[in-house]
Design a protein around this motif. Structure first.
Motif, short mmCIF file in Angstrom:
data_model
loop_
_atom_site.label_atom_id
_atom_site.label_comp_id
_atom_site.label_asym_id
_atom_site.label_seq_id
_atom_site.Cartn_x
_atom_site.Cartn_y
_atom_site.Cartn_z
N ASN A 1 0.81 -1.23 0.00
CA ASN A 1 0.00 0.00 0.00
C ASN A 1 0.84 1.27 0.00
O ASN A 1 0.28 2.37 -0.06
CB ASN A 1 -0.92 0.02 1.22
CG ASN A 1 -1.93 -1.11 1.22
OD1 ASN A 1 -2.29 -1.63 0.18
ND2 ASN A 1 -2.38 -1.50 2.41
N ALA A 2 2.16 1.14 0.10
CA ALA A 2 3.02 2.30 0.31
C ALA A 2 3.08 3.19 -0.93
O ALA A 2 2.97 2.72 -2.07
CB ALA A 2 4.42 1.84 0.69
N ARG A 3 3.27 4.48 -0.67
CA ARG A 3 3.29 5.49 -1.74
C ARG A 3 3.69 6.83 -1.11
O ARG A 3 3.93 6.90 0.09
CB ARG A 3 1.90 5.64 -2.35
CG ARG A 3 0.87 6.17 -1.34
CD ARG A 3 -0.55 5.98 -1.77
NE ARG A 3 -0.93 4.58 -1.64
CZ ARG A 3 -2.17 4.12 -1.82
NH1 ARG A 3 -3.12 4.95 -2.19
NH2 ARG A 3 -2.46 2.86 -1.65
N ASP A 4 3.73 7.88 -1.89
CA ASP A 4 3.81 9.23 -1.34
C ASP A 4 2.43 9.61 -0.80
O ASP A 4 1.40 9.31 -1.42
CB ASP A 4 4.23 10.24 -2.41
CG ASP A 4 5.72 10.22 -2.70
OD1 ASP A 4 6.46 9.55 -1.96
OD2 ASP A 4 6.13 10.87 -3.68
N GLY A 5 2.42 10.30 0.34
CA GLY A 5 1.15 10.72 0.91
C GLY A 5 1.38 11.63 2.10
O GLY A 5 2.52 11.99 2.41
N VAL A 6 0.30 11.98 2.77
CA VAL A 6 0.36 12.86 3.94
C VAL A 6 0.66 12.02 5.17
O VAL A 6 0.01 11.01 5.43
CB VAL A 6 -0.96 13.63 4.10
CG1 VAL A 6 -0.95 14.46 5.37
CG2 VAL A 6 -1.20 14.52 2.89
N ALA A 7 1.65 12.44 5.94
CA ALA A 7 2.12 11.65 7.08
C ALA A 7 1.01 11.36 8.08
O ALA A 7 0.91 10.25 8.62
CB ALA A 7 3.28 12.38 7.76
N ASP A 8 0.15 12.34 8.37
CA ASP A 8 -0.91 12.13 9.35
C ASP A 8 -1.85 11.01 8.94
O ASP A 8 -2.42 10.31 9.79
CB ASP A 8 -1.71 13.42 9.57
CG ASP A 8 -1.00 14.43 10.45
OD1 ASP A 8 0.01 14.06 11.08
OD2 ASP A 8 -1.46 15.58 10.51
N LEU A 9 -2.05 10.81 7.64
CA LEU A 9 -2.90 9.73 7.17
C LEU A 9 -2.28 8.38 7.52
O LEU A 9 -3.00 7.44 7.92
CB LEU A 9 -3.11 9.84 5.66
CG LEU A 9 -3.94 8.73 5.01
CD1 LEU A 9 -5.37 8.75 5.55
CD2 LEU A 9 -3.95 8.89 3.49
N ASP A 10 -0.98 8.26 7.40
CA ASP A 10 -0.28 7.02 7.73
C ASP A 10 -0.44 6.70 9.21
O ASP A 10 -0.74 5.56 9.60
CB ASP A 10 1.20 7.18 7.37
CG ASP A 10 1.90 5.86 7.13
OD1 ASP A 10 1.22 4.82 7.02
OD2 ASP A 10 3.14 5.87 7.01
N THR A 11 -0.26 7.71 10.05
CA THR A 11 -0.41 7.51 11.49
C THR A 11 -1.85 7.15 11.83
O THR A 11 -2.11 6.31 12.70
CB THR A 11 0.02 8.78 12.25
OG1 THR A 11 1.32 9.17 11.80
CG2 THR A 11 0.07 8.54 13.75
N ALA A 12 -2.81 7.77 11.14
CA ALA A 12 -4.22 7.45 11.35
C ALA A 12 -4.52 6.00 10.98
O ALA A 12 -5.31 5.33 11.65
CB ALA A 12 -5.10 8.40 10.54
N PHE A 13 -3.90 5.49 9.92
CA PHE A 13 -4.11 4.10 9.53
C PHE A 13 -3.67 3.15 10.63
O PHE A 13 -4.38 2.20 10.98
CB PHE A 13 -3.34 3.79 8.24
CG PHE A 13 -4.21 3.73 7.01
CD1 PHE A 13 -4.63 2.52 6.50
CD2 PHE A 13 -4.61 4.89 6.37
CE1 PHE A 13 -5.43 2.45 5.37
CE2 PHE A 13 -5.41 4.85 5.24
CZ PHE A 13 -5.82 3.62 4.74
#
Length: 261
Positions: A176-188
């Motif tokens: 699922n990895a990609r460029d994205g917003v860090a807060d979204l990763d932490t939320a996941f």
């Protein structure tokens, strides 16, 4: 992939998840093969990118179609050591928080203009070459970037996707990895812990998952609540979740927000 036998010749997988099976190849290598086909090349690109910047990830030897040939890691998953008591819930939560902080501090894929090595050139060194000790569990995770700065995001970082090796924790399963917003990763990560804590995902660690979630939220980089609704929406579209699991996502999100502790 040249030289890789078909599934029937590989025997039984020694590990498997919701999407892929993992087979031993010998010589310190494993084959990760996705059951639904697809292209593993984007996953290999992300893994090589973060590994080149010193993040703990298995070495990638080759990628072709649904197949990835990876370095074989020696060690249990974080979930295993949490269950057997050899790692505390606090330490597990702190490691997840720090791994996210370290990942989000790396250059994004788009920002890093250095080309990957030609396929015929040697692969980058193993994760062990980049190992450095994690911060003490009582130290907070590094601060995240500004709210909307894009970085590499994993979008599936949880205790089953961290292997505890002799050289330290190593992160696996980068599909699922990609460029994205860090807060979204932490939320996941918070949402997945919330799913386990509420029984939305069945797992033996359920009785301790709520405690782990609460500690993780104290230590985690950035503001996971800011991106929680987006994480719920994205998670609801994942075909690896059952209808029942998707239906319980609002309950898991409420647990992340502190309702029903």
């Amino acid at each position: 992939m040249s030289g890789v036998p078909g599934t029937g010749a590989l025997g039984e997988p020694f590990a498997f998840g919701r999407e892929a099976d993992v087979y031993a190849l010998g010589d310190g290598k494993v084959l990760r093969r996705y059951r639904d086909g697809g292209d593993a090349a984007p996953e290999a690109l992300v893994m090589r990118h973060v590994g080149r910047h010193g993040f703990p990830v298995p070495r990638v030897f080759a990628a072709d179609g649904p197949d990835l040939i990876l370095e074989r890691l020696e060690g249990p998953t974080m979930a295993t050591v949490l269950l057997d008591g050899s790692m505390s819930i606090h330490d597990g939560a702190a490691i997840l928080a720090e791994l996210l902080g370290r990942l989000h501090a790396l250059p994004s894929l788009a920002a890093d203009a250095r080309p990957l090595a030609h396929p015929d050139q040697p692969a980058p060194p193993s994760h062990a070459a980049h190992a450095r000790p994690l911060a003490h569990p009582d130290q907070p995770a590094p601060p995240s970037h500004a709210a909307d700065v894009r970085s590499v995001v994993h979008l599936d970082l949880h205790p089953e996707n961290v292997v505890i090796t002799a050289g330290g924790p190593v992160v696996i399963d980068w599909r699922n990895a990609r460029d994205g917003v860090a807060d979204l990763d932490t939320a996941f990560t918070a949402l997945i812990l919330g799913q386990v804590a509420t029984g939305a995902i069945a797992h033996p660690i359920q009785d301790r998952a709520g405690e782990m979630l609460d500690i993780f939220l104290e230590l985690a980089p950035g503001d996971p609540l800011r991106a929680l609704d987006e994480a719920v929406e994205m998670r609801s579209r994942q075909n690896t979740l059952s209808v029942g699991e998707i239906g319980m996502l609002p309950l898991a999100a409420a647990r992340v927000r502190g309702v029903g502790k």
